[in-house]
Design a protein around this motif. Structure first.
Motif, PDB file in Angstrom:
ATOM      1  N   GLU A   1      16.456  24.565   7.792  1.00  0.00           N
ATOM      2  CA  GLU A   1      15.893  23.656   6.792  1.00  0.00           C
ATOM      3  C   GLU A   1      15.299  22.425   7.463  1.00  0.00           C
ATOM      4  OE1 GLU A   1      17.230  21.289   2.694  1.00  0.00           O
ATOM      5  OE2 GLU A   1      18.680  22.505   3.803  1.00  0.00           O
ATOM      6  N   ALA A   2      16.042  21.866   8.444  1.00  0.00           N
ATOM      7  CA  ALA A   2      15.553  20.686   9.149  1.00  0.00           C
ATOM      8  C   ALA A   2      14.272  20.995   9.920  1.00  0.00           C
ATOM      9  CB  ALA A   2      16.636  20.177  10.105  1.00  0.00           C
ATOM     10  N   ALA A   3      14.220  22.179  10.540  1.00  0.00           N
ATOM     11  CA  ALA A   3      13.031  22.567  11.299  1.00  0.00           C
ATOM     12  C   ALA A   3      11.827  22.746  10.383  1.00  0.00           C
ATOM     13  CB  ALA A   3      13.307  23.864  12.067  1.00  0.00           C
ATOM     14  N   TYR A   4      12.066  23.316   9.222  1.00  0.00           N
ATOM     15  CA  TYR A   4      10.964  23.521   8.278  1.00  0.00           C
ATOM     16  C   TYR A   4      10.424  22.190   7.774  1.00  0.00           C
ATOM     17  CZ  TYR A   4       8.474  24.684   3.991  1.00  0.00           C
ATOM     18  OH  TYR A   4       7.524  24.767   3.008  1.00  0.00           O
ATOM     19  N   GLU A   5      11.318  21.278   7.392  1.00  0.00           N
ATOM     20  CA  GLU A   5      10.877  19.983   6.866  1.00  0.00           C
ATOM     21  C   GLU A   5      10.135  19.191   7.938  1.00  0.00           C
ATOM     22  OE1 GLU A   5      10.887  19.151   3.841  1.00  0.00           O
ATOM     23  OE2 GLU A   5      12.130  20.797   3.084  1.00  0.00           O
ATOM     24  N   SER A   6      10.577  19.325   9.198  1.00  0.00           N
ATOM     25  CA  SER A   6       9.902  18.635  10.293  1.00  0.00           C
ATOM     26  C   SER A   6       8.492  19.172  10.490  1.00  0.00           C
ATOM     27  CB  SER A   6      10.704  18.803  11.588  1.00  0.00           C
ATOM     28  OG  SER A   6      10.017  18.243  12.685  1.00  0.00           O
ATOM     29  N   ALA A   7       8.349  20.506  10.433  1.00  0.00           N
ATOM     30  CA  ALA A   7       7.029  21.114  10.597  1.00  0.00           C
ATOM     31  C   ALA A   7       6.117  20.771   9.426  1.00  0.00           C
ATOM     32  CB  ALA A   7       7.172  22.629  10.720  1.00  0.00           C
ATOM     33  N   ARG A   8       6.682  20.717   8.237  1.00  0.00           N
ATOM     34  CA  ARG A   8       5.871  20.408   7.061  1.00  0.00           C
ATOM     35  C   ARG A   8       5.377  18.968   7.093  1.00  0.00           C
ATOM     36  NH1 ARG A   8       7.714  20.603   0.764  1.00  0.00           N
ATOM     37  NH2 ARG A   8       8.950  18.842   1.467  1.00  0.00           N
ATOM     38  N   ALA A   9       6.205  18.060   7.645  1.00  0.00           N
ATOM     39  CA  ALA A   9       5.814  16.656   7.712  1.00  0.00           C
ATOM     40  C   ALA A   9       4.594  16.459   8.611  1.00  0.00           C
ATOM     41  CB  ALA A   9       6.983  15.816   8.231  1.00  0.00           C
ATOM     42  N   LYS A  10       4.455  17.347   9.623  1.00  0.00           N
ATOM     43  CA  LYS A  10       3.323  17.223  10.545  1.00  0.00           C
ATOM     44  C   LYS A  10       2.020  17.663   9.906  1.00  0.00           C
ATOM     45  CE  LYS A  10       6.156  17.905  14.684  1.00  0.00           C
ATOM     46  NZ  LYS A  10       6.436  18.790  15.846  1.00  0.00           N
ATOM     47  N   GLY A  11       2.103  18.594   8.973  1.00  0.00           N
ATOM     48  CA  GLY A  11       0.905  19.072   8.285  1.00  0.00           C
ATOM     49  C   GLY A  11       1.091  18.955   6.791  1.00  0.00           C
ATOM     50  N   ALA A  12       0.755  17.835   6.225  1.00  0.00           N
ATOM     51  CA  ALA A  12       1.025  17.574   4.812  1.00  0.00           C
ATOM     52  C   ALA A  12       0.313  18.579   3.929  1.00  0.00           C
ATOM     53  CB  ALA A  12       0.589  16.156   4.441  1.00  0.00           C
ATOM     54  N   ALA A  13       0.963  18.985   2.862  1.00  0.00           N
ATOM     55  CA  ALA A  13       0.383  19.958   1.940  1.00  0.00           C
ATOM     56  C   ALA A  13      -0.737  19.300   1.123  1.00  0.00           C
ATOM     57  CB  ALA A  13       1.455  20.518   1.012  1.00  0.00           C
ATOM     58  N   GLU A  14      -0.552  18.025   0.794  1.00  0.00           N
ATOM     59  CA  GLU A  14      -1.578  17.326   0.039  1.00  0.00           C
ATOM     60  C   GLU A  14      -2.550  16.652   0.999  1.00  0.00           C
ATOM     61  OE1 GLU A  14       0.111  14.576  -2.662  1.00  0.00           O
ATOM     62  OE2 GLU A  14       0.789  16.122  -4.042  1.00  0.00           O
ATOM     63  N   LEU A  15      -3.737  16.325   0.494  1.00  0.00           N
ATOM     64  CA  LEU A  15      -4.692  15.610   1.312  1.00  0.00           C
ATOM     65  C   LEU A  15      -4.148  14.206   1.592  1.00  0.00           C
ATOM     66  CD1 LEU A  15      -8.114  16.537  -0.313  1.00  0.00           C
ATOM     67  CD2 LEU A  15      -7.146  17.390   1.809  1.00  0.00           C
ATOM     68  N   PRO A  16      -4.008  13.833   2.860  1.00  0.00           N
ATOM     69  CA  PRO A  16      -3.471  12.507   3.171  1.00  0.00           C
ATOM     70  C   PRO A  16      -4.521  11.422   2.955  1.00  0.00           C
ATOM     71  CG  PRO A  16      -3.967  13.698   5.192  1.00  0.00           C
ATOM     72  CD  PRO A  16      -4.214  14.656   4.052  1.00  0.00           C
ATOM     73  N   ALA A  17      -4.051  10.177   2.866  1.00  0.00           N
ATOM     74  CA  ALA A  17      -4.930   9.020   2.728  1.00  0.00           C
ATOM     75  C   ALA A  17      -4.480   7.954   3.717  1.00  0.00           C
ATOM     76  CB  ALA A  17      -4.877   8.477   1.303  1.00  0.00           C
TER      77      ALA A  17
END
Length: 559
Positions: A199-215
């Motif tokens: 779970e920690a690894a997944y959340e870390s990877a997701r934080a690097k590539g945000a699902a929403e368009l960043p601003a």
């Protein structure tokens, strides 16, 4: 005795209608019974139909065969069409980037399952009608059963032989549900996987590539840009990056391409992460995100829904929004945020984030409609037109090298493919292919309940005979092989060779079986969305493959 006389007095159509309603009601209640989230689910309708069909046959009651045939096929059409409308907008996106690996894993499970099924045919001599039913039941894929019964009918197989597919499905279905759970547990136990670490690894990877368009906010200090207009800045606007606000001193203003840029300006940019990083290198440096907040300023933002047919298919550049004093920073389509470019073509149901002064935003609303009540209505003209296209598409013969007869998508595959394509297009002439999620779910449930109830009623007269005195128990045993061999081989390979995150892998395994109870089991392991994302990524492709696979087996082994 009085009740039996009453039943015998009813017409065949009335009896069939009553039997369908009984199978639907009892089946849904049966499917709702679960232990720790595990139950028959919608498959309960099939078993209720089998019991009702067995009772009707034992009592000498005659149900209208023509009616059951129509209900079965029309229910299937509604079911697969609504699936296509649901998954269509995101279908092609799932075949890219991270979704590509997930889909390769899921496709491997499907293909290995087909190979196992065909091998069992030659080893154990299982009849092809029972074989394709076993395969669909072993992977808990009901549309696959629909495709199997349809292609058997098209091949001229007798109705009593076609019912073997339903019987095979019924005996293999229960272990199909259990087998996927056993695979998840086996992979976790044998490889000593810690769910918390995954779970920690997944959340870390997701934080690097945000699902929403960043601003981000960027402070301009590139001397070369002083005095240029925003439209002259390289890669700005035309690479999916939008300037939605500009702050000069203490004044927050709405930018336009003609606005002259000065050193010290702060730009609020929205777009894909890699493009934003490139813009930082061009403009200057990233600064505090709160600097350009609209709170207390003349600017604001609102979400506007695209609901008017006049806006459908038009590109953003055609609306002249800059001259109207507003800009669009985001476009959300079917839950996915799209980069905003001038060439972006609008579809019904798009949600636009519009930035500008309140009066200017109100002035542009009529351009897009913004009638949110329209998003709650079913566009039935589009539904029926889409089904018509799907039936036509499913009837086109497709020559496949190596097969003795042309392949057809049929009533299961044609409406599915048509819905995926049409929902991607969004509209055609006066027809809009949009369906609210609640309505989609209701129609999908209605379709599959009608299909399963009709299938069960038609096969019920032979179910117990096949299970007790016939090949039912042996078929159940063979179904276990079809369930476990592909899942175990690919599940362990995906983890050991490709190092796939276990939570994501669990979702992919559940998606490869199109099995919601398995997804619920996987999701309950952690608080992350990893399993759901994996499931959704492979569901569209797997559904298409599961519908085509029985047809290929029938044409390859029978024709």
């Amino acid at each position: 005795m009085g009740m039996m006389n009453f039943l015998h007095s009813l017409s065949e159509v009335a009896l069939a209608s009553a039997a369908l309603a009984l199978a639907g009601a009892l089946g849904l209640l049966l499917g709702g019974v679960n232990w720790r989230g595990i139950g028959l689910g919608i498959g309960g309708v099939l078993f209720a139909g089998l019991f009702a069909g067995h009772f009707a046959a034992s009592a000498g009651l005659h149900l209208s065969t023509e009616m059951l045939e129509f209900v079965r096929e029309f229910g299937l059409i509604i079911f697969v069409f609504t699936i296509g409308i649901q998954v269509g907008p995101g279908f092609f996106a799932t075949l890219q980037k991270a979704g590509l690996q997930f889909n390769l894993i899921a496709a491997s499970i499907v293909l290995l399952g087909v190979a196992t099924t065909v091998a069992l045919h030659f080893i154990a001599g299982i009849p092809v009608p029972a074989l394709v039913g076993l395969m669909s039941g072993a992977v808990t894929n009901t549309p696959g059963l629909g495709a199997a019964t349809q292609v058997l009918k098209d091949a001229g197989v007798a109705p009593e032989i076609i019912s073997e597919a339903s019987l095979g499905y019924a005996v293999a279905y229960p272990f199909g549900i259990i087998g996927i759970l056993l695979t998840m547990i086996a992979v976790r136990t044998v490889l000593r996987i810690r769910v918390e670490a995954e779970e920690a690894a997944y959340e870390s990877a997701r934080a690097k590539g945000a699902a929403e368009l960043p601003a981000i906010n960027v402070l301009v200090h590139n001397d070369n840009l002083e005095g240029l207009t925003l439209g002259e800045v390289p890669d700005l606007y035309d690479q999916g990056v939008v300037v939605s606000r500009l702050k000069r001193g203490e004044v927050l203003m709405h930018p336009s391409r003609k606005m002259v840029l000065h050193l010290g300006d702060v730009l609020h940019l929205v777009g894909p992460a890699e493009k934003l990083h490139a813009m930082v290198l061009i403009l200057g440096e990233e600064v505090d995100h709160s600097i350009t907040t609209t709170k207390g300023s003349q600017l604001t933002w609102q979400r506007i829904a695209v609901t008017t047919k006049k806006a459908l298919g038009k590109r953003l550049r055609e609306f002249g929004l800059e001259e109207r004093g507003v800009s669009i920073s985001r476009c959300t389509r079917a839950g996915t945020q799209l980069p905003v470019e001038p060439a972006l073509s609008l579809q019904f149901g798009d949600i636009l984030t519009v930035v500008g002064a309140p009066t200017d935003i109100d002035a542009v609303k009529p351009l897009f409609g913004d009638q949110t009540k329209s998003l709650e209505l079913v566009q039935f003209a589009g539904v029926f037109f889409g089904i018509l296209i799907g039936i036509g598409l499913g009837s086109i013969p497709i020559a496949v090298p190596g097969l003795p007869a042309p392949l057809k998508l049929g009533l299961a595959g044609g409406p599915l493919v048509a819905a995926i394509i049409l929902s991607r297009i969004g509209f055609f002439g006066p027809f809009v292919f949009f369906m609210p999620p609640v309505a989609n779910h209701a129609l999908r449930e209605l379709g599959i309940v009608l299909f399963l109830a009709a299938v069960g009623l038609k096969a019920g007269g032979r179910f117990f005979e096949t299970l007790v005195d016939g090949e039912g128990l042996a078929w159940m045993f063979y179904g276990m092989f079809i369930t476990l061999i592909p899942l175990m081989i690919v599940g362990f390979a995906a983890r050991l060779i490709w190092k796939v995150n276990y939570l994501s892998l669990s979702g992919v395994l559940a998606g490869s079986m199109t099995d919601p109870p398995a997804l619920a089991f996987a999701s309950n392991m952690s608080n992350s969305s990893a399993a759901a994302v994996g499931y959704a990524s492979v569901y569209p492709l797997v559904m298409c493959l599961r519908i085509l696979a029985p047809q290929i087996i029938v044409l390859g082994l029978m024709v």
